[in-house]
Motif scaffolding. Sequence first.
Motif, PDB file in Angstrom:
ATOM      1  N   VAL A 209       0.843  -1.197   0.000  1.00 26.59           N
ATOM      2  CA  VAL A 209       0.000   0.000   0.000  1.00 26.59           C
ATOM      3  C   VAL A 209       0.878   1.246   0.000  1.00 26.59           C
ATOM      4  N   ARG A 210       1.851   1.237   0.889  1.00 26.56           N
ATOM      5  CA  ARG A 210       2.650   2.435   1.114  1.00 26.56           C
ATOM      6  C   ARG A 210       3.489   2.806  -0.100  1.00 26.56           C
ATOM      7  N   GLY A 211       4.109   1.823  -0.713  1.00 22.21           N
ATOM      8  CA  GLY A 211       4.971   2.086  -1.875  1.00 22.21           C
ATOM      9  C   GLY A 211       4.238   2.799  -2.994  1.00 22.21           C
ATOM     10  N   PRO A 212       3.199   2.173  -3.526  1.00 26.41           N
ATOM     11  CA  PRO A 212       2.464   2.832  -4.619  1.00 26.41           C
ATOM     12  C   PRO A 212       1.853   4.153  -4.187  1.00 26.41           C
ATOM     13  N   LEU A 213       1.453   4.240  -2.913  1.00 30.76           N
ATOM     14  CA  LEU A 213       0.853   5.492  -2.441  1.00 30.76           C
ATOM     15  C   LEU A 213       1.874   6.628  -2.512  1.00 30.76           C
ATOM     16  N   LEU A 214       3.079   6.343  -2.017  1.00 27.97           N
ATOM     17  CA  LEU A 214       4.119   7.377  -2.060  1.00 27.97           C
ATOM     18  C   LEU A 214       4.429   7.762  -3.493  1.00 27.97           C
ATOM     19  N   PHE A 215       4.489   6.737  -4.370  1.00 26.42           N
ATOM     20  CA  PHE A 215       4.774   7.005  -5.771  1.00 26.42           C
ATOM     21  C   PHE A 215       3.678   7.882  -6.378  1.00 26.42           C
ATOM     22  N   GLY A 216       2.440   7.477  -6.130  1.00 25.27           N
ATOM     23  CA  GLY A 216       1.329   8.240  -6.683  1.00 25.27           C
ATOM     24  C   GLY A 216       1.285   9.649  -6.101  1.00 25.27           C
ATOM     25  N   PHE A 217       1.563   9.748  -4.811  1.00 29.59           N
ATOM     26  CA  PHE A 217       1.520  11.051  -4.157  1.00 29.59           C
ATOM     27  C   PHE A 217       2.599  11.968  -4.737  1.00 29.59           C
ATOM     28  N   SER A 218       3.773  11.400  -4.994  1.00 30.10           N
ATOM     29  CA  SER A 218       4.845  12.202  -5.581  1.00 30.10           C
ATOM     30  C   SER A 218       4.435  12.725  -6.953  1.00 30.10           C
ATOM     31  N   LEU A 219       3.829  11.829  -7.755  1.00 29.54           N
ATOM     32  CA  LEU A 219       3.407  12.262  -9.092  1.00 29.54           C
ATOM     33  C   LEU A 219       2.372  13.381  -8.991  1.00 29.54           C
ATOM     34  N   LEU A 220       1.459  13.212  -8.050  1.00 20.33           N
ATOM     35  CA  LEU A 220       0.428  14.227  -7.839  1.00 20.33           C
ATOM     36  C   LEU A 220       1.082  15.567  -7.497  1.00 20.33           C
ATOM     37  N   LEU A 221       2.070  15.512  -6.583  1.00 21.21           N
ATOM     38  CA  LEU A 221       2.757  16.745  -6.186  1.00 21.21           C
ATOM     39  C   LEU A 221       3.451  17.379  -7.380  1.00 21.21           C
ATOM     40  N   ILE A 222       4.110  16.552  -8.193  1.00 23.78           N
ATOM     41  CA  ILE A 222       4.834  17.099  -9.336  1.00 23.78           C
ATOM     42  C   ILE A 222       3.880  17.850 -10.258  1.00 23.78           C
ATOM     43  N   GLY A 223       2.709  17.245 -10.489  1.00 22.79           N
ATOM     44  CA  GLY A 223       1.716  17.917 -11.339  1.00 22.79           C
ATOM     45  C   GLY A 223       1.359  19.285 -10.771  1.00 22.79           C
ATOM     46  N   LEU A 224       1.175  19.342  -9.446  1.00 22.67           N
ATOM     47  CA  LEU A 224       0.783  20.613  -8.830  1.00 22.67           C
ATOM     48  C   LEU A 224       1.952  21.594  -8.804  1.00 22.67           C
ATOM     49  N   LEU A 225       3.155  21.083  -8.535  1.00 18.21           N
ATOM     50  CA  LEU A 225       4.326  21.953  -8.523  1.00 18.21           C
ATOM     51  C   LEU A 225       4.516  22.589  -9.893  1.00 18.21           C
ATOM     52  N   PHE A 226       4.242  21.810 -10.919  1.00 19.09           N
ATOM     53  CA  PHE A 226       4.356  22.347 -12.265  1.00 19.09           C
ATOM     54  C   PHE A 226       3.397  23.519 -12.449  1.00 19.09           C
ATOM     55  N   LYS A 227       2.149  23.315 -12.037  1.00 19.47           N
ATOM     56  CA  LYS A 227       1.146  24.365 -12.238  1.00 19.47           C
ATOM     57  C   LYS A 227       1.488  25.617 -11.437  1.00 19.47           C
ATOM     58  N   ALA A 228       2.056  25.396 -10.237  1.00 15.13           N
ATOM     59  CA  ALA A 228       2.378  26.549  -9.393  1.00 15.13           C
ATOM     60  C   ALA A 228       3.725  27.158  -9.778  1.00 15.13           C
ATOM     61  N   ALA A 229       4.396  26.566 -10.759  1.00 12.91           N
ATOM     62  CA  ALA A 229       5.687  27.064 -11.248  1.00 12.91           C
ATOM     63  C   ALA A 229       6.751  27.051 -10.164  1.00 12.91           C
ATOM     64  N   LEU A 230       6.946  25.892  -9.544  1.00 16.62           N
ATOM     65  CA  LEU A 230       7.995  25.769  -8.529  1.00 16.62           C
ATOM     66  C   LEU A 230       9.171  25.017  -9.142  1.00 16.62           C
ATOM     67  N   ALA A 231      10.369  25.461  -8.801  1.00 15.43           N
ATOM     68  CA  ALA A 231      11.565  24.813  -9.333  1.00 15.43           C
ATOM     69  C   ALA A 231      11.638  23.398  -8.784  1.00 15.43           C
ATOM     70  N   PRO A 232      12.117  22.404  -9.510  1.00 15.13           N
ATOM     71  CA  PRO A 232      12.642  22.485 -10.880  1.00 15.13           C
ATOM     72  C   PRO A 232      11.599  22.312 -11.980  1.00 15.13           C
ATOM     73  N   PHE A 233      10.346  22.590 -11.698  1.00 18.79           N
ATOM     74  CA  PHE A 233       9.300  22.422 -12.721  1.00 18.79           C
ATOM     75  C   PHE A 233       8.820  23.775 -13.231  1.00 18.79           C
ATOM     76  N   HIS A 234       9.717  24.744 -13.238  1.00 21.31           N
ATOM     77  CA  HIS A 234       9.321  26.117 -13.529  1.00 21.31           C
ATOM     78  C   HIS A 234       9.725  26.555 -14.928  1.00 21.31           C
ATOM     79  N   GLN A 235      10.443  25.699 -15.645  1.00 22.79           N
ATOM     80  CA  GLN A 235      11.105  26.140 -16.877  1.00 22.79           C
ATOM     81  C   GLN A 235      10.171  26.795 -17.891  1.00 22.79           C
ATOM     82  N   TRP A 236       8.921  26.370 -17.902  1.00 27.20           N
ATOM     83  CA  TRP A 236       7.991  26.899 -18.903  1.00 27.20           C
ATOM     84  C   TRP A 236       7.617  28.352 -18.621  1.00 27.20           C
ATOM     85  N   THR A 237       7.695  28.731 -17.365  1.00 27.53           N
ATOM     86  CA  THR A 237       7.075  29.996 -16.950  1.00 27.53           C
ATOM     87  C   THR A 237       7.567  31.240 -17.705  1.00 27.53           C
TER      88      THR A 237
END
Lengths: 505, 549
Positions: A209-237
Amino acid sequence: MRLNPLHTPPSIDWMVVSPVLAVSVGGVLALLLAMFRPKADNTAVIWTSLLALFGAGYALVAQLPLPEASTFGDMVYRDRLGLIAQLLIVISTAVVILFSEQYLRARRIPFSEFYPLALWSSAGAMMMVSTKSLLMVFIGLEVLSIALYVMAGMAKQSNRSEESAIKYFLLGSFASAWLLLGIAYIFGTTGTLNIEAIAGAAVSDNALVRGPLLFGFSLLLIGLLFKAALAPFHQWTPDVYQGAPINVTAFMATVSKAAAVVTLLRVLNHALPLKDFFIPALTVVAMLTMIVGNIAALAQTDVKRLMGYSSIANAGYLLVAILAHVKSPDQVPVTTTLFFLVAYAATTLGLFAILTLAAKDGKEETSFADLNGLYHREPILAVCLAILSFSLIGVPPLAGFLGKFLIFQDAIVAEQLPLAVVLAITSVISIGYYLKVVRATWVDEPQGEISTRSVLPGGAKFAALACTGIVVLLMILQTPVSKFISGSGQPSAPLSASANAQPDR
Amino acid sequence: MIPILSWLIFIPLIGALALAVLPDDRKDLARGTALVTTILTFGLSIILFSKFNGETFKFQFVEKIPWIEKFGISYHLGVDGISIWLVMLTTFLMVISVWFSRYVNQKVKAYMALLLLLESAMLGVFLSLDLILFFVFFEATLVPMYFLINIWGGERRAYAALKFFLFTAAGSILMLVGMVMLAWIHQQQFGSMTFDLVQLQSSIAQGEFWTGFLHLQAIVFWFFMLAFLVKMPMFPFHTWLPDAHVEAPTAGSIILAGVLLKMGTYGILRFIMPLFPDVIGQFVLPVMILAVIGILYGGIVAAVQPDVKKLVAYSSVAHMGFVVLGIFSLTQTGIQGGAIQQLNHGVSTGALFLMIGLIYERRHTRMFKDFGGLKAQMPIYAMLFLIIMLSSVGLPGTNGFIGEFLALMGAFQAGFAGMNGLTVVLPAIAATGVIVAAVYLLIMFKDMFYGPNNNSENQRLKDIKPWEVAMIAPFIILIFWGGLQPAVFFERMDASLNAARLMATTPAGERPNWSEKAHEISAEGNLVVGEATSFPDIPETHFATEGHH
């Protein structure tokens, strides 16, 4: 398919969805109206849009004293955090619309479609912040983004605008895919789309349970970090901000960012058992964002691009506020994040409203040199621009200072001194580039004749003055504004973003 | 009674707003409005001064209105023996600055409005009794000064203005972090945040504040100290000052030297001494070493400058070194010397910049090589310059002597007593700084006023006008008054200075407490605990509304 007679459809609390409904239906009406109206005149479309936003704002304020509620089978959720965030989105959209029309005409792209698109986009943003369902977050994000892709490419004759739209679309879809994949993993481990389930699954000892949850949670965060333009997902801004028409950039910098940040806050708030996992990671992200955003901004010569980096830096500050809150949720309220968002939105919108001056004959020039001599042309706006820049630097007693001060306070209370120190150092760095804007406006004299093109139309002027007024008054009126945001005066629905309601500090 | 301190802060602000609505082309009207505003403010400060009671160390004319109650931030003003003099200095120098600025011809309206905004912010700094309110004003002074340098400055003004802003903002941002840490500690100890200086000091005086947080005291001390060291400025943080001074317009230089630098030393007296009593002793030595380096380094570098203004700028570094030397000796004499020296520096250096401004307006150069033999050409100017220069050297009979002498004497006392690890070596080295000052200032005077007058541009110079003499006259009066009758000045600051010293040097429980009615300071400088009825009256403003805590 026949419905099971035993299964009664859930009763729908229309009140809860009324703000989103008002905005999206308003968008439809505006589009219909645009079809019947002559192209030369968008007045009716604008008024319809503003009316829809006003209606939504009214519905939001009316719900403030009401208790938390959910409807549509828990797909839409009403709480103070969501209401305040939606209010911010609605007002920001209205301000953008206020200064759009003349600008779009000056750039020779007076498409009436802008208004319905802006409304739908902000309806998407409102959905994102007013739900606890991950699916709704995704749908909201897509509604927000798809309308924005179109808006970013609206200036068809400009290559930069096209580039902006394509870049935003490609990278945005990529990020959405990560987000969706993350949601799928979370759904796979928890069996539900409700964010509240993350916390429950996180305490499970089962590695499967924990493994996939952490993986999924990380992906979810990355998607949101991208939208909020946080480094290192800010390059598009920077590219997207620079290329898009100014009013769209303003919309992105405020509405889109507010939605992403508030959603991030909500998600993290419901994943507190994963604290030890995400706080170190996000601390690095926050520091990186503040450093990268501020240092890269030093080298810019274009105000719009500069604002792109500035928005990255500000996202970093916001993340510090969020981290302080999730680190010690009982001592640090979420109000700081909202306060900073309000201050940031007012400052950014005011600045972009003044920048719309740059548009002329279908083109726009937004380098520093194009601000020269603004003092002669529009002394009041030059004062406003200086005030807004100083607010971004964080000079007291302006709104930007209050925002940073509150974040400092939270970081220290949450014992995150390194974040506070990085925030302090990077905001000193930011002086270097914000002062360039002030200098360009006040000190450097224009080459050649002083242009006379620059009479800012009433709507933009009003927007700029109103935003500057908010920036000046926010700190002086901190107590009442804070009471409004946190609702501490109203026992029925005090602001409580985490699962357990917390007393106001 | 009227809230006199608020009026002091807001009259210039109102003047600035009034200027904003004036038409652009009415330069004389703008100048007149600004002058009237500063004179009004000066008049009000004289009224304040006349009602001020110098026998008590308590804050007077206190105004307190809750602002951000959640964090214990309030609009809290008050004046005591330390700040009253800086308020007087500010309002006085502002009148002179605006008066002199008749010479400014470009964007007059904006120039005057910025000067007035600056005055508001500076007065706010000296009158605030709330840390955040203080910080607001402290930072707000940067903005008008930035514009003054950047728009009306010399050739390298952009560089100088940016450097000024960056250095001072960088110094003070950590002070903000320190302030929040203080409030947070208060919350940990007593359950609620507060940024109120009086409240914080009260719990520190009783020794309840730092218990359990002693390890943080040194950090917070340096967070505050750094801001003040940059502002003063102290070696090695001084590099912004020569640039800012050289590029700033004359009025900017007068205010910069006369008032803005004092915010650093004022900060030490007002915040460092009462708030960090447990660690101040162990940092006396490093700070003193910096001060002595500053005295010598400032003096030596000043001696080789080709530019008069730059010379005076470096001499400021040396003079401010004496202020710190005196204050950090933590002796009664030394602190008196430091406190009077900061006022004297404001008067004499302010006057020097004014004199340089007068000659610059005529010749548009400040280089030594362009001058020489001016004494025959401009006898009155030369005489006034001589007096002011000698006051800066510290000639007995002028105000400069009193300050430097007392500061050095305090440092020697501390050195002989071996307080805080000091020896007589440091003050002995510092004393040579007095000679260095005489060297570079006398050379400056010689190069400018003696020798052959070869430059044809100079031969056309006429002596200064009557209104300019009238403008300089108050400085001359102050120089001799301060030199011959310093008691007038000490009378009204001794109680507060002694209180500051006792707050920093006595153990918890014996420290004077601003909010303790039973505390008072005796004429000998000791704490008296007794009945409040036997103490001198504390003038009040019936404007204070206590918060609903």
